[in-house]
Design an enzyme around this catalytic site. Structure first.
Site, PDB file in Angstrom:
ATOM      1  CD  GLU A 129      -8.900   7.446  -8.443  1.00 45.86           C
ATOM      2  OE1 GLU A 129      -9.386   6.593  -9.216  1.00 45.86           O
ATOM      3  OE2 GLU A 129      -9.439   8.542  -8.225  1.00 45.86           O
ATOM      4  CB  CYS A 146      -5.888   1.366 -13.533  1.00 40.79           C
ATOM      5  SG  CYS A 146      -5.787   3.059 -14.120  1.00 40.79           S
TER       6      CYS A 146
HETATM    7  P1  NAD Z   1       0.137  -1.893  -5.211  1.00 44.85           P
HETATM    8  O1  NAD Z   1      -1.163  -1.873  -4.517  1.00 44.85           O
HETATM    9  O2  NAD Z   1       0.996  -3.082  -5.062  1.00 44.85           O
HETATM   10  O3  NAD Z   1       1.052  -0.654  -4.721  1.00 44.85           O
HETATM   11  C1  NAD Z   1       0.645   0.678  -4.877  1.00 44.85           C
HETATM   12  C2  NAD Z   1       1.428   1.546  -3.906  1.00 44.85           C
HETATM   13  O4  NAD Z   1       1.031   1.241  -2.577  1.00 44.85           O
HETATM   14  C3  NAD Z   1       2.938   1.347  -3.953  1.00 44.85           C
HETATM   15  O5  NAD Z   1       3.568   2.596  -3.829  1.00 44.85           O
HETATM   16  C4  NAD Z   1       3.194   0.485  -2.730  1.00 44.85           C
HETATM   17  O6  NAD Z   1       4.496   0.611  -2.204  1.00 44.85           O
HETATM   18  C5  NAD Z   1       2.184   1.042  -1.771  1.00 44.85           C
HETATM   19  N1  NAD Z   1       1.817   0.142  -0.664  1.00 44.85           N
HETATM   20  C6  NAD Z   1       1.901  -1.209  -0.611  1.00 44.85           C
HETATM   21  N2  NAD Z   1       1.465  -1.662   0.598  1.00 44.85           N
HETATM   22  C7  NAD Z   1       1.069  -0.566   1.293  1.00 44.85           C
HETATM   23  C8  NAD Z   1       0.498  -0.370   2.577  1.00 44.85           C
HETATM   24  N3  NAD Z   1       0.242  -1.403   3.405  1.00 44.85           N
HETATM   25  N4  NAD Z   1       0.217   0.886   2.969  1.00 44.85           N
HETATM   26  C9  NAD Z   1       0.434   1.939   2.148  1.00 44.85           C
HETATM   27  N5  NAD Z   1       0.984   1.822   0.915  1.00 44.85           N
HETATM   28  C10 NAD Z   1       1.293   0.581   0.490  1.00 44.85           C
HETATM   29  O7  NAD Z   1      -0.163  -1.561  -6.736  1.00 44.85           O
HETATM   30  P2  NAD Z   1       0.859  -1.558  -7.962  1.00 44.85           P
HETATM   31  O8  NAD Z   1       1.239  -2.969  -8.268  1.00 44.85           O
HETATM   32  O9  NAD Z   1       1.940  -0.567  -7.715  1.00 44.85           O
HETATM   33  O10 NAD Z   1      -0.063  -0.970  -9.136  1.00 44.85           O
HETATM   34  C11 NAD Z   1      -0.911  -1.763  -9.914  1.00 44.85           C
HETATM   35  C12 NAD Z   1      -2.340  -1.633  -9.431  1.00 44.85           C
HETATM   36  O11 NAD Z   1      -2.704  -0.259  -9.429  1.00 44.85           O
HETATM   37  C13 NAD Z   1      -3.345  -2.302 -10.347  1.00 44.85           C
HETATM   38  O12 NAD Z   1      -4.317  -2.932  -9.570  1.00 44.85           O
HETATM   39  C14 NAD Z   1      -3.947  -1.135 -11.114  1.00 44.85           C
HETATM   40  O13 NAD Z   1      -5.237  -1.375 -11.621  1.00 44.85           O
HETATM   41  C15 NAD Z   1      -3.953  -0.090 -10.066  1.00 44.85           C
HETATM   42  N6  NAD Z   1      -4.032   1.239 -10.660  1.00 44.85           N
HETATM   43  C16 NAD Z   1      -5.173   1.946 -10.499  1.00 44.85           C
HETATM   44  C17 NAD Z   1      -5.284   3.199 -11.081  1.00 44.85           C
HETATM   45  C18 NAD Z   1      -6.536   4.020 -10.925  1.00 44.85           C
HETATM   46  O14 NAD Z   1      -6.487   5.205 -11.213  1.00 44.85           O
HETATM   47  N7  NAD Z   1      -7.654   3.470 -10.494  1.00 44.85           N
HETATM   48  C19 NAD Z   1      -4.222   3.717 -11.817  1.00 44.85           C
HETATM   49  C20 NAD Z   1      -3.070   2.957 -11.955  1.00 44.85           C
HETATM   50  C21 NAD Z   1      -2.987   1.714 -11.357  1.00 44.85           C
END
Ligand code: NAD
Length: 483
Positions: A227, A261
């Protein structure tokens, strides 16, 4: 509540860092047969008890969410409402959607009874973002649990307490081993979870991280739901109720300070109504209150580095000739950003090609709805979209032409509040679905079973079949389906 089968309790749940992942997954794996064994009815009872407890302590959850994100009380309340509704839906529908059902066995295999059912995968890893730290994880968590899996949740490093609160309240509501475990930590911990040979990963976060998650999951061939981010757009047709469209656009773009998002980042409005629409949007957005005040409509930008991204998008658009309708670089008082509305932004500027994730709304005029559809579909992202039109059947037709996982006609983000609807995107917004029947099936393996009811008159699946059996069957096929 008490479930029928007492089982040993595991209390060691406060864990952190990549080193803690193995033990959490092992404990979740140990608990899974018990959880699967209590069946749909037992799990419904357990998840219902959890929902009741969450709602009883809703104010506490609002406080935990606000302490970690700074979002306004109403934005946090919205999460609690959605958490309860999605949890209710998954618990109530898992049995019907996933339980064994008969399917027609067809003419050739008439002597067989055919059934399909959806069995739990085992242990599901859920990696969550910080922007909706309760609502977003509850989608995959509730579906995976309702299907009979146990879950290891890695909340965002910015919101570990919300994840822990969810796991602790579930443990309080249900006797037995913990079926939802939390590992806290940064991306490294998430990466360790991807490599921990869990049975599926549900990732929600940025598309860039999604690519890393997929690469790590590939090592064990662990299936994954992504997602990712979005660049959601609204189309405003000439016959639309402009007041309603402007009101919805401002809320979808500015609530949660734009950190959604499926937040609205682009509007394509037909030229003949564009000026009026822009005035309505500008007036409404200008009336919003931003900052550290009890009556604020917009809270802080949670991720400090996001401030620079938002500012860069605004600067780039303005430098390339965008018209500033409201705010601008002076709207930044870190960690707050007041609403910004830009018009006539070049389509290839970063404010239109990349996710801004802040309270910035771009409104571009188009000559007709067809042009609007082309612009919406030109994005690499394809998460949500909305259409405003006076003609609902035209709205449906436009929706059908949009490359988006979810579309609302004469509403915004309505799909997220309907637990029966699948949620997810296409392209850079990812793949796989949470919520709804598709979301439940996402955390299962499909099993097809046939059971012979009586010996067939003709036995094609045997070397001992009567001579001419296959020729007879070919003749039969020709007669039935060959014209
Ligand atoms: P992010 O990608 O920075 O982090 C998301 C999660 O991934 C965190 O828990 C982080 O610790 C983890 N993570 C980071 N590096 C990783 C790796 N190498 N391997 C595994 N996990 C890892 O995102 P964010 O800043 O927390 O959230 C904002 C983003 O999320 C925006 O782009 C937003 O659009 C998206 N989002 C999407 C949805 C959806 O349903 N499509 C919903 C909410 C947010």
């Amino acid at each position: 509540m008490t479930t029928e089968t007492p089982a040993p309790r595991h209390e060691t749940d406060v864990t952190s860092g990549p080193g803690a992942v193995g033990a959490a997954v092992a404990a979740a794996r140990e608990a899974q047969p018990w959880w699967a064994g209590i069946g749909f009815a037992g799990r419904k009872k357990a998840l219902d008890a959890w929902r009741v407890l969450i709602l009883r302590r809703a104010d506490e959850l609002v406080d935990v969410i606000r302490a970690e994100t700074g979002k306004t009380a109403d934005d946090a309340r919205l999460e609690v409402i959605l958490v309860a509704d999605h949890l209710r839906w998954a618990a109530a529908h898992a049995g019907k959607v996933l339980g064994r059902r008969r399917v027609p066995s067809g003419l050739l295999m008439f002597n067989q009874s055919a059934t399909v059912e959806y069995r739990p995968l085992g242990v599901v890893g859920v990696i969550g973002p910080w922007n909706y730290p309760a609502f977003i994880p509850i989608g995959p968590v509730s579906a995976a649990l309702a299907a009979g899996n146990t879950v290891v949740l890695k909340p965002s490093e910015l919101t570990p307490a919300v994840g822990q609160w969810l796991a602790d309240t579930l443990a309080e509501a249900v006797d037995g081993p913990r079926v939802l475990r939390v590992v806290t930590g940064s991306g490294e911990t998430g990466a360790a979870l991807c490599r921990a040979a869990v049975d599926k990963i549900s990732f929600t976060g940025s598309s860039a991280t999604g690519r890393r998650v997929m690469a790590a999951c590939a090592e064990n061939l662990t299936p994954v739901v992504i997602e990712g981010g979005g660049k959601d757009a609204m189309i405003v047709a000439a016959d639309a109720d402009l007041d309603a469209a402007a009101d919805a656009a401002v809320w979808a773009a500015m609530s949660n300070a734009g950190q959604t998002c499926v937040g609205l980042e682009r509007v394509y409005v037909v030229s003949e109504v564009a000026d009026r629409f822009l005035r309505l949007v500008g007036d409404r957005a200008a009336a919003l209150r931003t900052g550290d005040r009890p009556d604020a409509d917009l809270g802080p930008i949670v991720l400090p580095r996001q401030l620079e991204i938002i500012k860069a998008h605004v600067r780039d658009a303005v430098a390339r000739g965008a018209r500033v309708v409201l705010g601008g670089t002076e709207s930044f008082t870190p960690p707050y950003v007041a609403p910004i509305v830009l018009a006539d932004v070049p389509e290839d500027s970063v404010a239109l090609t990349e996710e801004t994730f802040g309270p910035v709304l771009v409104v571009n005029r188009v000559t007709c709805v067809d042009e609007a559809v082309d612009q919406v579909n030109a994005s690499a992202y394809g998460l949500g979209a909305s259409v405003y039109t006076g003609d609902r059947s035209q709205g449906r037709r436009i929706a059908g032409r949009l490359r988006a996982g979810m579309v609302s006609v004469n509403a915004v983000i309505a799909f997220a509040g309907i637990p029966a609807l699948p949620f997810g995107g296409v392209g850079d917004s990812g793949f796989g679905r949470v919520h709804g029947p598709d979301g439940l099936r996402e955390f299962t393996r499909t099993q097809a079973v046939t059971s012979q009811r009586f010996r067939p008159l003709m036995q094609p699946n045997s070397f001992g079949r009567a001579p001419g059996t296959m020729q007879t069957l070919v003749r039969m096929m020709r007669a039935l389906y060959g014209r």
